[in-house]
Each structure stands twice: as C-alpha cells, then as structure tokens.
Design an enzyme around this catalytic site. Structure first.
Site, mmCIF file in Angstrom:
data_model
loop_
_atom_site.group_PDB
_atom_site.id
_atom_site.type_symbol
_atom_site.label_atom_id
_atom_site.label_comp_id
_atom_site.label_asym_id
_atom_site.label_seq_id
_atom_site.Cartn_x
_atom_site.Cartn_y
_atom_site.Cartn_z
ATOM 1 N N SER A 20 -12.774 6.948 63.526
ATOM 2 C CA SER A 20 -14.144 6.649 63.135
ATOM 3 C C SER A 20 -15.129 6.950 64.258
ATOM 4 O O SER A 20 -14.867 6.672 65.429
ATOM 5 C CB SER A 20 -14.255 5.170 62.764
ATOM 6 O OG SER A 20 -15.586 4.824 62.456
ATOM 7 N N GLY A 45 -18.516 4.580 60.944
ATOM 8 C CA GLY A 45 -18.778 3.239 60.446
ATOM 9 C C GLY A 45 -19.883 3.190 59.422
ATOM 10 O O GLY A 45 -20.951 3.789 59.604
ATOM 11 N N CYS A 128 -18.033 -5.486 66.291
ATOM 12 C CA CYS A 128 -19.466 -5.696 66.087
ATOM 13 C C CYS A 128 -19.888 -7.102 66.501
ATOM 14 O O CYS A 128 -19.120 -8.059 66.358
ATOM 15 C CB CYS A 128 -19.827 -5.489 64.616
ATOM 16 S SG CYS A 128 -19.446 -3.847 63.994
ATOM 17 N N GLY A 215 -11.292 8.693 75.300
ATOM 18 C CA GLY A 215 -10.791 9.940 75.866
ATOM 19 C C GLY A 215 -9.489 9.731 76.612
ATOM 20 O O GLY A 215 -8.934 8.620 76.660
#
Length: 302
Positions: A20, A45, A128, A215
C-alpha cells in the site's frame, strides 16, 4: 513448480503482492506490464472522505531507503469504489484494499463499504492516529490493536489483514492481539519513524518533520519481526520491508511469511514487482524448491 499460496481461504497464484502507498491503485503500473502476473495488489490507503495529504516536501531519499510523509492522499472510499476499483477487479489477481481512518467509526464505515464490493480482502492500517485518544496510534499497544480489530471485523465481510507498526515495544504481542480480535492475517512491517535534516537551513527536509522510513535499510528489522510474530500467532503473515529481489522473498518466507508485499522498489523501478515474480521461480530452481510453501517458517536456529 508450485508458487500458489493461500491466505484465509484466498488463493494467490504466487506470493508477490504490492504494498500500500507504493503502487497507487494498480492502473498506473499497468502501462509497464500486465499486472495479472502478480499474486495481488494492495491499494494505497482509502479513507472515508477525500484527503489531500500532507504539505510538500513529503518525500526524502536516504541511504538505502526513502522517507515519506504523504499523508494518505486519496479520493475517498466512494470515488475509489466507482473510479478505481473496477479496473483491479477485471484483472486475474487478488485485490486487497488498504483502509485507514482517524476514528473507529471511520474504519468501520470504510470496511463496510469495501466489503460490499468484489474486493477479495481488506488490509487495516492501524498506524493512523486515533483522534479520540489524543492522537495515539491505534496500533501502539495490544489493547488498542485488539479493540480496533474486533470492532472492524464485526462489519467486515471479507478476510481482514491487520497491518502492524514496528514503532512499538512488542510487535509479537500486538500480532497476537490482532489474532485474538479476529484478524485473518497480519502484514508487517509498516514504515519505521524517521527524519531528515538539511544542514544548510537547519530545518527538517520533510514539511511534516518526520516520516516513514522504508526500503532495503529496514529489511533486517522486518525479518526479525516477522520471525518473532511467526512464533507467536497461528494466522498467516504477509511480510514486507525492503524486498528488492526474489532472494529477499525467500528469506521472508523462511522467517515465517506466507506471502510478501513489494513496496519502495516499485517507486524507482516500475518493473520491480514483475521482475521479482520471475526471480522467485529462478531462486526456487536454484535451491531445488518444488513448492514455495516448503519455505514458510523453515528457519533453522539450532
């Protein structure tokens, strides 16, 4: 040679999904290759209302990684269902919709909407901030992880994946709480909180000050956490964090993952996920692996 894997009754032709926030809604990358070659696509998202995201700059390169503070920019769930989802549902792959929110009600609203579509699975982004709890992330401790998972599961008619944050004291405990709350699978890791500084201006590089680091630089952390979670839960794990090659996929599966998500690699190499699918079969041949499921949780520690 078998590359099929199954998660919560959903079959994937191979264990390679996109992560995502790194792959848009799929159609962006279809200009480069047939995305049906992938096992699945996890959308960026989706929230209840349209979001413009954070102010720029919101991307910064780091050694072997990238910092982002995009801020969940998306068109909102209704526009997504009408304009973006149909494209993915026409493809021969598993569609996973990542959902986000600022309140429990937001999550439930979006989950219920997405459940009524042809999407195959829902991924719950619990990194979140919960505005009703002073901004503390939903995924910060086992109690809140279990509570939001249980609440969303009640209205989510599709298999529910809970995406776990690494910015916690015990990710395995949070994974167990998600399982106890009804999660059908967990995905990990989400980005690691970091920052970058401009030494000339003495200001943060990102307008939001901090961002999420992803990464190759986070791969060792992700592998360790996947293995810790594998020892704690009985539900499938989707591993992510610095996956760049087919060899990386095998390592994550050996650590305990049933499938993986390719993230940051897509940003600088649009062909990354497709390339990794092909590399995985070559790596399996090299290691004389006839069924990719043989790899899952096969780490030898003694």
């Amino acid at each position: 040679m078998n590359t099929n894997v199954k998660i919560a009754g959903v079959e994937f032709k191979n264990p390679i999904l996109t992560a995502s926030g790194t792959y848009g809604f799929g159609w962006e990358y279809s200009r480069f290759y047939d995305i049906s070659a992938l096992g699945g696509v996890c959308t960026k998202g989706v929230t209840r209302e349209k979001r413009l995201g954070n102010l720029s700059p919101r991307i910064a390169e780091t050694p072997s990684g990238i910092l982002n503070s995009v801020g969940l920019q998306n068109p909102g769930v209704d526009a997504f269902i009408e304009d973006d989802l149909p494209f993915l549902l026409e493809k021969d792959l598993v569609t996973v919709v990542n959902i986000a929110g600022s309140t429990e009600e937001d999550y439930k609203y979006v989950a219920e909407k997405v459940s009524a579509t042809g999407a195959h699975m829902v991924e719950l982004n619990i990194s979140c901030p919960n505005v009703k709890a002073g901004g503390m992330a939903f995924g910060i401790d086992p109690q809140s992880v279990g509570a939001i998972t249980e609440s969303v599961k009640k209205v989510c008619k599709k298999p529910l994946i809970v995406k776990l944050s690494p910015n916690v004291s015990d990710i395995a405990a949070n994974a167990k709480a998600a399982e106890d709350g009804g999660a059908d699978a967990v995905s990990l890791i989400n980005t690691v909180t970091g920052m970058a500084i401009d030494r000339f201006t003495r200001k943060p590089v990102l307008a939001n000050v901090t961002g999420g680091l992803s990464g190759p630089c986070v791969k060792p952390i992700a592998l360790r956490m996947v293995h810790e979670v594998y020892k704690k839960v009985n539900i499938p794990i989707i591993g992510l964090g610095g996956i760049m090659t087919g060899a990386d996929v095998m390592e994550f599966m050996i650590a305990g993952a049933t499938a993986v998500q390719v993230g940051s690699a897509n940003i600088f190499d649009p062909m990354a996920a497709f390339r990794i699918v092909n590399e995985l079969t070559k790596e399996m041949e090299c290691c004389k692996i006839h069924d990719v499921n043989e790899l899952i949780g096969s780490l030898i520690t003694q």
